[in-house]
Structure formats: C-alpha cells, structure tokens
Scaffold this motif. Structure first.
Motif, PDB file in Angstrom:
ATOM      1  N   GLU A 203       7.415   1.910   5.144  1.00 34.12           N
ATOM      2  CA  GLU A 203       8.213   2.794   4.443  1.00 34.12           C
ATOM      3  C   GLU A 203       7.565   4.346   4.678  1.00 34.12           C
ATOM      4  OE1 GLU A 203       7.142   2.048   0.294  1.00 34.12           O
ATOM      5  OE2 GLU A 203       8.281   0.186   0.126  1.00 34.12           O
ATOM      6  N   MET A 204       6.613   4.264   5.398  1.00 29.42           N
ATOM      7  CA  MET A 204       6.085   5.733   5.950  1.00 29.42           C
ATOM      8  C   MET A 204       7.353   6.145   6.992  1.00 29.42           C
ATOM      9  SD  MET A 204       2.308   6.927   7.160  1.00 29.42           S
ATOM     10  CE  MET A 204       1.612   5.620   6.018  1.00 29.42           C
ATOM     11  N   ALA A 205       7.560   5.382   7.815  1.00 31.85           N
ATOM     12  CA  ALA A 205       8.434   5.436   8.972  1.00 31.85           C
ATOM     13  C   ALA A 205       9.886   6.093   8.316  1.00 31.85           C
ATOM     14  CB  ALA A 205       8.515   4.637  10.043  1.00 31.85           C
ATOM     15  N   LYS A 206      10.460   5.208   7.444  1.00 30.98           N
ATOM     16  CA  LYS A 206      11.633   5.666   6.758  1.00 30.98           C
ATOM     17  C   LYS A 206      11.514   7.127   5.953  1.00 30.98           C
ATOM     18  CE  LYS A 206      14.740   3.406   3.612  1.00 30.98           C
ATOM     19  NZ  LYS A 206      14.654   2.195   2.402  1.00 30.98           N
ATOM     20  N   LEU A 214       5.021   3.383  11.210  1.00 28.85           N
ATOM     21  CA  LEU A 214       4.243   4.423  11.348  1.00 28.85           C
ATOM     22  C   LEU A 214       2.823   4.363  10.874  1.00 28.85           C
ATOM     23  CD1 LEU A 214       4.867   7.344  12.638  1.00 28.85           C
ATOM     24  CD2 LEU A 214       5.107   8.217  10.291  1.00 28.85           C
ATOM     25  N   PHE A 215       2.029   4.630  11.897  1.00 31.59           N
ATOM     26  CA  PHE A 215       0.568   4.597  11.572  1.00 31.59           C
ATOM     27  C   PHE A 215      -0.119   6.053  11.571  1.00 31.59           C
ATOM     28  CE2 PHE A 215       1.714   0.280  12.554  1.00 31.59           C
ATOM     29  CZ  PHE A 215       1.322  -0.397  11.559  1.00 31.59           C
ATOM     30  N   THR A 216      -1.014   6.383  10.678  1.00 33.56           N
ATOM     31  CA  THR A 216      -1.549   7.701  10.761  1.00 33.56           C
ATOM     32  C   THR A 216      -3.202   7.415  10.872  1.00 33.56           C
ATOM     33  OG1 THR A 216      -1.868   7.976   8.444  1.00 33.56           O
ATOM     34  CG2 THR A 216       0.198   8.579   9.481  1.00 33.56           C
ATOM     35  N   LEU A 217      -4.118   8.786  10.718  1.00 30.00           N
ATOM     36  CA  LEU A 217      -5.218   8.858  10.783  1.00 30.00           C
ATOM     37  C   LEU A 217      -5.833   8.553   9.316  1.00 30.00           C
ATOM     38  CD1 LEU A 217      -6.081  11.110  13.627  1.00 30.00           C
ATOM     39  CD2 LEU A 217      -6.137   8.517  13.635  1.00 30.00           C
ATOM     40  N   ASP A 218      -4.890   8.583   8.315  1.00 27.68           N
ATOM     41  CA  ASP A 218      -5.196   8.464   6.722  1.00 27.68           C
ATOM     42  C   ASP A 218      -5.932   7.348   6.994  1.00 27.68           C
ATOM     43  OD1 ASP A 218      -4.565  10.824   5.834  1.00 27.68           O
ATOM     44  OD2 ASP A 218      -2.333  10.121   5.487  1.00 27.68           O
ATOM     45  N   TYR A 219      -7.059   6.690   6.084  1.00 24.84           N
ATOM     46  CA  TYR A 219      -7.861   5.612   6.134  1.00 24.84           C
ATOM     47  C   TYR A 219      -7.069   4.656   5.646  1.00 24.84           C
ATOM     48  CZ  TYR A 219     -12.157   8.310   6.922  1.00 24.84           C
ATOM     49  OH  TYR A 219     -13.202   9.118   7.028  1.00 24.84           O
ATOM     50  N   PHE A 446      -6.173   5.357  -1.366  1.00 18.88           N
ATOM     51  CA  PHE A 446      -5.717   3.997  -1.289  1.00 18.88           C
ATOM     52  C   PHE A 446      -4.351   3.575  -0.690  1.00 18.88           C
ATOM     53  CE2 PHE A 446      -9.102   3.597  -4.908  1.00 18.88           C
ATOM     54  CZ  PHE A 446     -10.222   3.483  -4.029  1.00 18.88           C
ATOM     55  N   THR A 447      -4.149   2.296  -0.541  1.00 19.11           N
ATOM     56  CA  THR A 447      -2.792   2.093  -0.024  1.00 19.11           C
ATOM     57  C   THR A 447      -1.793   2.357  -1.381  1.00 19.11           C
ATOM     58  OG1 THR A 447      -3.737   0.519   1.463  1.00 19.11           O
ATOM     59  CG2 THR A 447      -1.196   0.389   1.039  1.00 19.11           C
ATOM     60  N   LYS A 448      -0.578   3.019  -1.156  1.00 17.43           N
ATOM     61  CA  LYS A 448       0.369   3.266  -2.155  1.00 17.43           C
ATOM     62  C   LYS A 448       0.959   1.855  -2.470  1.00 17.43           C
ATOM     63  CE  LYS A 448       2.592   6.874  -2.909  1.00 17.43           C
ATOM     64  NZ  LYS A 448       3.186   8.534  -3.248  1.00 17.43           N
ATOM     65  N   PRO A 449       1.533   1.510  -3.747  1.00 11.51           N
ATOM     66  CA  PRO A 449       2.600   0.755  -4.119  1.00 11.51           C
ATOM     67  C   PRO A 449       3.749   0.638  -3.292  1.00 11.51           C
ATOM     68  CG  PRO A 449       1.828   1.876  -6.220  1.00 11.51           C
ATOM     69  CD  PRO A 449       1.418   2.498  -4.927  1.00 11.51           C
ATOM     70  N   THR A 450       4.063  -0.415  -2.923  1.00  9.90           N
ATOM     71  CA  THR A 450       5.580  -0.475  -2.021  1.00  9.90           C
ATOM     72  C   THR A 450       6.499  -1.005  -2.927  1.00  9.90           C
ATOM     73  OG1 THR A 450       5.151  -2.525  -0.987  1.00  9.90           O
ATOM     74  CG2 THR A 450       4.157  -0.809   0.130  1.00  9.90           C
ATOM     75  N   ALA A 451       7.707  -1.140  -2.448  1.00  9.09           N
ATOM     76  CA  ALA A 451       8.935  -1.779  -3.124  1.00  9.09           C
ATOM     77  C   ALA A 451       8.639  -3.207  -3.546  1.00  9.09           C
ATOM     78  CB  ALA A 451      10.114  -1.567  -2.237  1.00  9.09           C
ATOM     79  N   SER A 452       7.831  -3.775  -3.011  1.00  8.54           N
ATOM     80  CA  SER A 452       7.514  -5.423  -3.312  1.00  8.54           C
ATOM     81  C   SER A 452       6.210  -5.572  -3.913  1.00  8.54           C
ATOM     82  CB  SER A 452       7.900  -6.089  -2.241  1.00  8.54           C
ATOM     83  OG  SER A 452       6.869  -6.110  -1.329  1.00  8.54           O
ATOM     84  N   LYS A 453       5.240  -4.615  -3.472  1.00 11.62           N
ATOM     85  CA  LYS A 453       3.741  -4.829  -3.964  1.00 11.62           C
ATOM     86  C   LYS A 453       3.046  -3.738  -4.572  1.00 11.62           C
ATOM     87  CE  LYS A 453       2.271  -8.326  -0.756  1.00 11.62           C
ATOM     88  NZ  LYS A 453       3.010  -8.591   0.250  1.00 11.62           N
ATOM     89  N   PRO A 454       2.412  -4.259  -5.798  1.00 10.53           N
ATOM     90  CA  PRO A 454       1.397  -2.895  -6.147  1.00 10.53           C
ATOM     91  C   PRO A 454       0.297  -2.450  -5.381  1.00 10.53           C
ATOM     92  CG  PRO A 454       0.700  -5.193  -6.951  1.00 10.53           C
ATOM     93  CD  PRO A 454       1.755  -5.318  -6.298  1.00 10.53           C
ATOM     94  N   SER A 455      -0.301  -1.382  -5.648  1.00 16.03           N
ATOM     95  CA  SER A 455      -1.617  -1.021  -4.657  1.00 16.03           C
ATOM     96  C   SER A 455      -2.529  -2.434  -4.698  1.00 16.03           C
ATOM     97  CB  SER A 455      -1.890   0.094  -5.174  1.00 16.03           C
ATOM     98  OG  SER A 455      -3.202   0.589  -4.524  1.00 16.03           O
ATOM     99  N   LEU A 456      -2.800  -2.851  -3.582  1.00 15.17           N
ATOM    100  CA  LEU A 456      -3.942  -3.918  -3.753  1.00 15.17           C
ATOM    101  C   LEU A 456      -5.060  -3.524  -2.745  1.00 15.17           C
ATOM    102  CD1 LEU A 456      -1.584  -7.210  -3.264  1.00 15.17           C
ATOM    103  CD2 LEU A 456      -2.437  -6.138  -5.015  1.00 15.17           C
ATOM    104  N   LEU A 457      -6.298  -3.599  -3.275  1.00 15.07           N
ATOM    105  CA  LEU A 457      -7.389  -2.990  -2.343  1.00 15.07           C
ATOM    106  C   LEU A 457      -8.309  -3.878  -1.877  1.00 15.07           C
ATOM    107  CD1 LEU A 457      -8.952  -0.710  -5.496  1.00 15.07           C
ATOM    108  CD2 LEU A 457      -7.108  -0.370  -4.151  1.00 15.07           C
ATOM    109  N   THR A 458      -8.501  -3.480  -0.697  1.00 17.41           N
ATOM    110  CA  THR A 458      -9.518  -4.216   0.149  1.00 17.41           C
ATOM    111  C   THR A 458     -10.814  -4.338  -0.970  1.00 17.41           C
ATOM    112  OG1 THR A 458     -10.438  -2.293   1.311  1.00 17.41           O
ATOM    113  CG2 THR A 458      -8.801  -3.404   2.438  1.00 17.41           C
TER     114      THR A 458
END
Length: 676
Positions: A203-206, A214-219, A446-458
C-alpha cells in the motif's frame, strides 16, 4: 483576527487546530512574548514589598498565553510539521531563548525572589509553595542571576545558539529518515516477512505510484523488516541506512552540530560554576551527581554483562547452526533473537498480533485506568483535531467531573517524527477557585490499518502504548496549584516511573483478559500464550540491559567531562561503547548524530533515568503484586502520592509516602532474570 491571541471559544478551551494558519504563529508569538514581558515588568515594578503572592505566584502564572501557543506549535512541529513550520521554529527558538534569559537574568526580579527566599522559614508556606519558591530561587541562580553583565551576555549568546542547533539536529534526522526508501520488486526477497507487513508495504508503494513493496526507516516498517526478512543482504542494507542517519556526506550531517552542542553546554556549565554539563543537570535530579550516575550504570553493567555475553554467545551459536553464519552482525540481532524466541517458546509476534487490535488495546488501557483510578474515557467528535487520524476523548471521574481531555495519535506520516511520546497542550493548575484541567496527548507510530486488516500491534507496541499512557495518566491526574509544578514537571529521573510501571500490567493474565481478544473471532488470548509472554519477558534481557546502559554511558561521556578535546564523533563513541560492546562495530554507522533524546530532546545527562526508573517501577509494581494488581488501596496511594503531586514534593519523599520504604534493586534484577 489572529485566533491564537484570543481565548478559544471551543469545548473545554481546546486548541482550535482547524482555524490556525501557519501565518498566525509568528505574530502570535511576538504578541505573547510582549505580553509576557509586560507581566514580568509588572512584578518587578510593583511598589509593594515582595511577597509570595505578588512575586512567586505571579511569576508562576506569567506567560500562560505564550505557553499555550508554544505547546500547540512545538507539539505540531513534532507530529505534523512541514518546511514552513520548521522555518518558523528556527525563527522563534532564539526569541524564546532570549526571553527566557531576560527573565532569569533580570537582577531586579531576582532581588525580589531572593528577599522572599531569605525569609521563607517565617512565611508559613505550604509544602508546595515552599517548593515553588526554592525552585524559583535555584532556577535563577542556576541560570545566571549571579553572573557579571559580561558573563550574562555570553550566556545569552550560548542559549540562542543552542536553541537553533537543537532544532537543526532534529530537522536533519527527520530529513535523512524521510529520504531513505527500500523498494523491493522481486517477491523472492520478501521471504519471512509477515503478510500484514507485506500488505502495508504494498500500500505504501502504491501511494507513491510505485510497483512492488516499499519499506522505510519508520519503526512500523523498519523493525519488522530487520526482525523477519530472511534476506540478509537486504537486512544489512536497511540497517546500515538507519545507522547512517545524519552521519553521511550530505547536508543533513550532524557531526559538527553534536560537537558544537556539547562544547556549548560545557561552556555554559563552566560559566555557571559547574564542573560539567552533567554536574549542572544532575544537581536537580534524584541521582544528584555524575559519580552516582556512573556508579549506578557500572553496577548494573557488572550484573548484566555476564548474562548479555552468555546470550550473545548462544545467539551466535544458534545462527551458525541454523544458517551457517560465522559472525553475528548488528543486522542479525533482531532476526535471530526472534527465531530463537520462536523455537524456545513457540511464540512469535505474528501469533500474538491478532489478539492486539489497536482499538482493543487502547480500551484495555482505559479499563485498567478505570479499575485503578475510577477514570472513564468517552470518545467525542466535537473537539478539533490537527489530523484526521487523531482521536479525542473526554476523561471523567466516578462523579462525572471532567478530569482531562485526551488526544491519541497513532500512525506514521511524512511530517511526524519517529518514536513515541506524551505531551500536553494545556497544563493543570488552580486559579481563582477553579481547577483548570489538562489537555494531554500521546503520539505513537503504529502500523496503519490496511484494506483487509485493522491495526494489529506487536507485543512491544502494546508495551509502548501502555508506557505513553502511563505518562498521560501522570498529566491527567495532576492536582497542583501551580502550572510549573504540575503533572510531569518532576525530576527527570522520576518522570519515567508512572510510564514504566504501566507496562507491568501487560504481562498479567488478569489484565490481558480485559483486552487481548482475537480481532476476528473475539476469543480471549489462550492461556498458554499468556504464560509464554511471561516466560519470555526476560528473554535476551541481559543484551537489552547492556544496550540501554550503553546509551546512558554514551550520554555521560558526552556531558560528564570537558569535551573540547573531542575532535571526531565516531572514535569518541567507539571508546564510550567499549565496556558494553557485543556486536562488531560498523564503520559507517554512528549513534550520536541521530541520538535525538540527548541532542534534541530533554535527556542530556539524563538517559540513565530509564534504568533508574526501572528500579522504581519494579519495586512499586512488586507492592501491587503483593496486594493484587487492581488493589484499590495501593492504587489510591499511587494516585495520591505519585500521580497527582507533580513536582510539589521531592520525589524520594513521595516514593516513601507511597511505598513505606526506599526502593530496592532486587525486584528489577529478579524480573530481568539477572539474579544468580
């Protein structure tokens, strides 16, 4: 009309974010600085003899409008910045430094404070009033009130320069973070990465009109990549990029800025009569002296290093057996730790994440606050937000009385710095018979929700949320007279106690049952997972302890001595890390140029306080455990003696009132598995 110069006609006097234009800030700062100067002049030129009320209390309540504007502006500059705001910050910072100097170097004002201070024993002051008076007197002396005019001029120049350097430091770190992207187009290079992480990367690449992942230095992007990606070369690539932030040959290099900052801090400390910046800072901390801090760090290092070395050797052997890796490198640490953890405990974050849906975890934190402190959280839509992702809550007590306004901002974006923090838009204080309630915010990535998943935390992110929420409770439950002593305005090595103690509930079955439910089925987290979370709590804790101590030692290295002989950042850093080193050094990486806590935040000579507060939090939670983790009596003591008192009483006195004894290091060593 400039909205920032008038009282906000908003619910609970909350910040009217949507009505503020960037063009409002500079004129608002100018007006508020002028108004603050007028308030100080009125105190100084009061014809009546100096009293606590007309001088000390008046000073505590001066500059309130400026504080509000500063809180709004600088909080947004961390969470929602842009080039225009950064430029305003550079222009405003020296003006605020100048104002601060004009106040603390005002001899007539100091004479009034000194006169009251000399009579303090006969004034029949409350403990809070006496503390405020002593703090004011010390602040003036510690910030140059007794200097000659020439030295005062030098101090002003140093403070103005430091204010700009610190801002530049932060801008450079953010710019280098934002500049790096790892675009992967070959799916084979993504082996090992969890489905949710891949979906977010896609989604980030899109969003940037790119094909691939796409991967970044954001945690939320970086940490899963170095933890799960099987491709060692790619792990190395992103790890090196993270270690190079503000330490490469470009306009964002912070090496000179680091050297300038430490030299200026040393010069300032010397000017004020202190042996070093650390001597100056620690005078107003529980630890008191650099010798005591270094002894504390070295003592913990002696206890933690054998365990760290054992763990490192075990990890090295494991990587060799699993993948034939001969030498463990920094980009291997998280990956093989996770693999070993999965093997030993049959537990990994991907198994746990479905039970830690962000909304449920947040509600869990609310429920725990309710059981401990009778707080109720209600999400509301009538409070202005600075970004659509932000959530707003009314916090009330059991009688329905407003306790605080709470903002929660959870997802990464371009104008937001990395990490997690708590802050406030408005402090608590009492004036004219009214108890003004605070506006408190926590900011995470934290990881944003995606089209298929809510934000799930480690699980680590769950700990982060609870940590920042602990800071927020410290701000929300404040109940002091003066804004300058309210909430988190406490000694820096005490401020982490309310945050770190909250993390303990995340390991307790009774607490986890309140919120750890599968996001699809609603099933409670299986008991075997809870047991494994507890069992794995001390996993690799020796290495984690030594890593944390290394940061504290680096901080003390920069600030506990004369830095003028230091000519290069990297060799100095290598020397400071000598006693804590486990992984081979990476030549083109350095920590100091992006060590924002000590060069852009408030932790200079204070990074040790995380470990210091761990001793306090382990000891304090031990008290809860002995009486039940939701014991109302212990919770009331913690609220009354720690959370509500702010900086009105010396922290050790507060801790003794809560605990009935001085903190012991034993519960921490036991919890970390460092006891023989």
């Amino acid at each position: 009309m400039n909205i920032l110069n008038h009282s906000f006609k908003t619910p609970y006097d909350t910040a009217p974010f949507s009505q503020i234009q960037n063009s409002d800030y500079l004129p608002a700062f100018e007006d508020a600085i002028a108004a603050t100067r007028a308030e100080i002049d009125a105190i100084v030129h009061n014809n009546e003899a100096p009293t606590f009320e007309n001088t000390i209390a008046a000073l505590a309540f001066s500059g309130m409008q400026l504080d509000r504007i500063s809180n709004i502006f600088f909080n947004l500059q961390s969470a929602e910045t842009n080039d225009e705001m950064d430029a305003i910050a550079r222009e405003v910072a020296p003006k605020l430094a100048e104002l601060g100097n004009d106040i603390t170097l005002n001899l007539e004002l100091f004479e009034r404070i000194k006169e009251i201070y000399q009579q303090k024993d006969s004034l029949n002051l409350s403990e809070e009033e006496e503390n405020l008076l002593t703090k004011n007197y010390k602040d003036f002396v510690r910030n140059g009130a007794l200097l000659s005019e020439e030295d005062k001029k030098t101090l002003r120049e140093i403070d103005a320069e430091l204010s700009v350097l610190k801002l530049q430091f932060g801008e450079h770190v953010l710019a280098d973070s934002n500049a790096y992207q790892l675009l992967i187009t070959d799916e084979a290079e993504l082996a090992g990465l969890p489905e949710g992480i891949l979906e977010a990367a896609k989604e980030m690449a899109k969003a940037e009109d790119k094909e691939g992942w796409l991967f970044t230095l954001d945690y939320p992007s970086y940490i899963p990549f170095v933890t799960y990606a099987e491709n060692r070369e790619r792990r190395k690539e992103i790890s090196l990029a993270a270690g190079k932030k503000a330490f490469q040959d470009n306009a964002n290099n912070n090496e000179e800025i680091v050297l300038k900052i430490v030299r200026l801090r040393f010069k300032r400390a010397q000017l004020l009569g202190y042996a070093s910046h650390a001597h100056f800072v620690l005078e107003e901390r529980m630890a008191q002296t650099p010798d005591q801090v270094n002894a504390f760090l070295e003592d913990l290092l002696a206890k933690g290093k054998p365990a760290a070395e054992r763990e490192f050797n075990e990890l090295t052997q494991f990587a060799k057996e699993l993948d034939g890796i001969q030498h463990l490198e920094k980009w291997d640490g998280s990956y093989y730790s996770e693999k070993l953890k999965q093997q030993r405990f049959n537990l990994d974050d991907e198994k746990l994440k479905p039970y830690f849906k962000l909304e449920n975890v947040l509600q869990g934190a609310f429920e725990i606050a309710n059981r401990l402190y009778d707080l109720n959280f209600k999400e509301v839509q009538n409070i202005d937000k600075y970004h659509p992702d932000v959530q707003t809550f009314e916090v009330s007590d059991e009688n329905g009385e407003l306790i605080a306004i709470f903002y929660a901002d959870f997802f990464p974006r371009k104008g937001k710095r990395n990490g997690a923090w708590m802050t406030s838009f408005k402090s608590q204080y009492k004036k004219d018979g009214h108890n003004e309630r605070p506006h408190v915010s926590i900011v995470c990535n934290f990881t944003k929700p995606t089209a298929s998943k809510p934000s799930l935390l480690t699980f680590n992110e769950v700990l982060t949320l609870f940590h920042e929420f602990g800071h927020a409770l410290h701000g929300m439950l404040a109940n002091t007279q003066y804004p300058t002593l309210s909430g988190t305005s406490v000694f820096w090595d005490f401020v982490e106690l309310p945050s770190q103690i909250m993390e303990n509930w995340c390991y307790e079955e009774e607490a986890l049952n309140l919120f750890a439910k599968h996001y699809e089925t609603g099933d409670a987290i299986p008991m075997e997972y809870v047991e494994k979370i507890k069992e794995s709590a001390a996993f690799m804790e020796g290495m984690a302890t030594v890593r944390q101590l290394s940061f504290g030692l680096l901080d003390m290295g920069w600030h506990g001595q004369d830095p003028n002989g230091i000519t290069a950042v990297k060799p100095f850093e290598v020397e400071q890390f000598k006693s804590t080193v486990l992984f081979p050094d990476v030549e083109d990486n350095a920590m100091s140029p992006s060590f924002s806590h000590i060069f852009n935040g408030g932790y200079s000579s204070g990074y040790y306080s995380y470990k210091w507060a761990e001793v306090l939090d382990a000891d304090a939670f031990d008290y809860f455990k002995q009486n039940g983790i939701f014991n109302k009596e212990v919770a009331k003591k913690f609220k009354d003696h720690i959370l509500s008192k702010g900086g009105t009483v010396h922290p050790m006195k507060l801790y003794l009132a809560f605990r009935g004894q001085e903190p012991s290091v034993e519960p921490l060593l036991k919890r970390a598995g460092l006891l023989d």
